[in-house]
Design an enzyme around this catalytic site. Sequence first.
Site, PDB file in Angstrom:
ATOM      1  N   SER A 142       0.850  -1.195   0.000  1.00 41.84           N
ATOM      2  CA  SER A 142       0.000   0.000   0.000  1.00 41.84           C
ATOM      3  C   SER A 142       0.880   1.237   0.000  1.00 41.84           C
ATOM      4  O   SER A 142       1.996   1.208   0.544  1.00 41.84           O
ATOM      5  CB  SER A 142      -0.889   0.014   1.247  1.00 41.84           C
ATOM      6  OG  SER A 142      -1.515   1.284   1.385  1.00 41.84           O
ATOM      7  N   TYR A 156      -1.859  -0.395  10.316  1.00 40.17           N
ATOM      8  CA  TYR A 156      -1.970  -0.833   8.914  1.00 40.17           C
ATOM      9  C   TYR A 156      -0.702  -0.418   8.154  1.00 40.17           C
ATOM     10  O   TYR A 156      -0.108  -1.223   7.424  1.00 40.17           O
ATOM     11  CB  TYR A 156      -3.215  -0.197   8.289  1.00 40.17           C
ATOM     12  CG  TYR A 156      -3.449  -0.571   6.833  1.00 40.17           C
ATOM     13  CD1 TYR A 156      -3.856  -1.854   6.484  1.00 40.17           C
ATOM     14  CD2 TYR A 156      -3.257   0.360   5.817  1.00 40.17           C
ATOM     15  CE1 TYR A 156      -4.071  -2.193   5.147  1.00 40.17           C
ATOM     16  CE2 TYR A 156      -3.476   0.031   4.491  1.00 40.17           C
ATOM     17  CZ  TYR A 156      -3.883  -1.244   4.160  1.00 40.17           C
ATOM     18  OH  TYR A 156      -4.094  -1.575   2.840  1.00 40.17           O
TER      19      TYR A 156
HETATM   20  N1  LIG Z   1      -8.811  -0.981  -1.599  1.00 40.27           N
HETATM   21  C1  LIG Z   1      -7.808  -0.154  -1.395  1.00 40.27           C
HETATM   22  O1  LIG Z   1      -7.958   1.097  -1.442  1.00 40.27           O
HETATM   23  C2  LIG Z   1      -6.422  -0.695  -1.120  1.00 40.27           C
HETATM   24  C3  LIG Z   1      -5.357   0.224  -1.163  1.00 40.27           C
HETATM   25  C4  LIG Z   1      -4.073  -0.230  -0.911  1.00 40.27           C
HETATM   26  C5  LIG Z   1      -3.859  -1.557  -0.642  1.00 40.27           C
HETATM   27  N2  LIG Z   1      -4.900  -2.433  -0.593  1.00 40.27           N
HETATM   28  C6  LIG Z   1      -4.585  -3.836  -0.296  1.00 40.27           C
HETATM   29  O2  LIG Z   1      -5.070  -4.650  -1.348  1.00 40.27           O
HETATM   30  C7  LIG Z   1      -5.392  -5.953  -0.846  1.00 40.27           C
HETATM   31  C8  LIG Z   1      -6.811  -6.314  -1.262  1.00 40.27           C
HETATM   32  O3  LIG Z   1      -7.678  -5.315  -0.743  1.00 40.27           O
HETATM   33  P1  LIG Z   1      -9.199  -5.142  -1.234  1.00 40.27           P
HETATM   34  O4  LIG Z   1      -9.458  -3.681  -1.223  1.00 40.27           O
HETATM   35  O5  LIG Z   1      -9.448  -5.949  -2.443  1.00 40.27           O
HETATM   36  O6  LIG Z   1      -9.918  -5.789   0.053  1.00 40.27           O
HETATM   37  P2  LIG Z   1     -11.395  -6.406   0.189  1.00 40.27           P
HETATM   38  O7  LIG Z   1     -12.328  -5.740  -0.757  1.00 40.27           O
HETATM   39  O8  LIG Z   1     -11.677  -6.333   1.652  1.00 40.27           O
HETATM   40  O9  LIG Z   1     -11.204  -7.939  -0.241  1.00 40.27           O
HETATM   41  C9  LIG Z   1     -10.357  -8.745   0.532  1.00 40.27           C
HETATM   42  C10 LIG Z   1     -10.213 -10.117  -0.062  1.00 40.27           C
HETATM   43  O10 LIG Z   1      -9.286 -10.838   0.771  1.00 40.27           O
HETATM   44  C11 LIG Z   1      -9.952 -11.946   1.376  1.00 40.27           C
HETATM   45  N3  LIG Z   1      -9.505 -12.053   2.764  1.00 40.27           N
HETATM   46  C12 LIG Z   1      -9.731 -11.201   3.782  1.00 40.27           C
HETATM   47  N4  LIG Z   1      -9.153 -11.659   4.906  1.00 40.27           N
HETATM   48  C13 LIG Z   1      -8.554 -12.833   4.568  1.00 40.27           C
HETATM   49  C14 LIG Z   1      -7.806 -13.790   5.287  1.00 40.27           C
HETATM   50  N5  LIG Z   1      -7.558 -13.669   6.596  1.00 40.27           N
HETATM   51  N6  LIG Z   1      -7.344 -14.874   4.611  1.00 40.27           N
HETATM   52  C15 LIG Z   1      -7.592 -15.046   3.293  1.00 40.27           C
HETATM   53  N7  LIG Z   1      -8.310 -14.182   2.566  1.00 40.27           N
HETATM   54  C16 LIG Z   1      -8.781 -13.080   3.201  1.00 40.27           C
HETATM   55  C17 LIG Z   1     -11.431 -11.672   1.274  1.00 40.27           C
HETATM   56  O11 LIG Z   1     -12.115 -12.909   1.229  1.00 40.27           O
HETATM   57  P3  LIG Z   1     -13.451 -13.195   2.108  1.00 40.27           P
HETATM   58  O12 LIG Z   1     -14.510 -12.284   1.575  1.00 40.27           O
HETATM   59  O13 LIG Z   1     -13.747 -14.625   1.880  1.00 40.27           O
HETATM   60  O14 LIG Z   1     -13.083 -12.901   3.525  1.00 40.27           O
HETATM   61  C18 LIG Z   1     -11.493 -10.913  -0.070  1.00 40.27           C
HETATM   62  O15 LIG Z   1     -11.462 -11.814  -1.143  1.00 40.27           O
HETATM   63  C19 LIG Z   1      -5.167  -5.884   0.675  1.00 40.27           C
HETATM   64  O16 LIG Z   1      -3.903  -6.397   0.991  1.00 40.27           O
HETATM   65  C20 LIG Z   1      -5.226  -4.392   0.964  1.00 40.27           C
HETATM   66  O17 LIG Z   1      -4.509  -4.053   2.127  1.00 40.27           O
HETATM   67  C21 LIG Z   1      -6.188  -2.023  -0.829  1.00 40.27           C
END
Ligand SMILES: NC(=O)c1ccc[n+]([C@@H]2O[C@H](COP(=O)([O-])OP(=O)(O)OC[C@H]3O[C@@H](n4cnc5c(N)ncnc54)[C@H](OP(=O)(O)O)[C@@H]3O)[C@@H](O)[C@H]2O)c1
Length: 247
Positions: A142, A156
């Site tokens: 991130s 975080y």
């Molecule tokens: N969105 C942003 O603005 C943003 C920005 C920077 C970085 N990121 C990073 O990008 C990555 C993905 O984020 P996202 O925005 O796509 O998040 P999200 O919408 O919350 O989706 C998270 C995904 O990860 C799975 N997951 C959550 N906890 C888990 C665990 N303990 N073990 C295995 N799978 C798990 C969830 O599956 P279930 O539904 O089955 O729990 C879902 O498929 C993360 O590492 C986040 O920190 C996101």
Amino acid sequence: MNQPLIDKVALVTGGSRGIGAAIAKRLAQEGAVVAFTYTSSSQKAEDLAQAIQATGGQALAIRADSADVEAVKNAIAQTVKTFGRLDILVNNAGVAALAPIDQFSLDEFDRLIAVNIKGVFVATQEALRHMGKGGRIIMIGSINSDVVPFVGGSVYALTKGAIASFTRGLARDLGERGITVNNIQPGPIDTDMNPADGAFAEQLKKAIAIGRYGQADEIADMVAYLASPGAAFVTGASLKIDGGITA
Ligand SMILES: NC(=O)c1ccc[n+]([C@@H]2O[C@H](COP(=O)([O-])OP(=O)(O)OC[C@H]3O[C@@H](n4cnc5c(N)ncnc54)[C@H](OP(=O)(O)O)[C@@H]3O)[C@@H](O)[C@H]2O)c1
């Protein structure tokens, strides 16, 4: 169709929704066979696997909590048992929790460390037992590794900073094996974790040079590049894709 990842096997952690789902779909379009993990979104995981299969790809959804060491090890083992090899690991699963330091509970701290750091360590170590020359480890870190322009993001940010450092060290460990390790650092991306119409959205949009949230597919594009043979000389890098919010 140009499919640079034909015959490659990929595992994406946290692939049922959001950025991970876009990555799984995109790697399949590039020709890879794709396994992905999830914890609770069983229907979404099943739908994604079927969508990939419907376009002629192969996909496997595995329930595995990244905080559970044995579950992560089993997910790697199941991927290799089913598809015979492992070439690409995308460490995408991650959780966020925001609270000022004096209100941050030790339980939440442990959860973020377990999923965002320990889960990445275990998946990487286990995947490397199977990965040969040309292997790819891709982290989803991130921009909060480097900038934290709001209150409550310290833990975080700590976890994503660890991922950037881990990436650099791993690149040194694995360079001679022909395995690259890179860290994608997204800015605000429209997912359940950070919806483009959520509480912080208006404030964030003002700070983004492009003036909008990013889409999960835009992160998947960068993953596809880093996974490709053409990215063989890119390693140890943290690459921001953030609409210019850190410009
Ligand atoms: N969105 C942003 O603005 C943003 C920005 C920077 C970085 N990121 C990073 O990008 C990555 C993905 O984020 P996202 O925005 O796509 O998040 P999200 O919408 O919350 O989706 C998270 C995904 O990860 C799975 N997951 C959550 N906890 C888990 C665990 N303990 N073990 C295995 N799978 C798990 C969830 O599956 P279930 O539904 O089955 O729990 C879902 O498929 C993360 O590492 C986040 O920190 C996101």
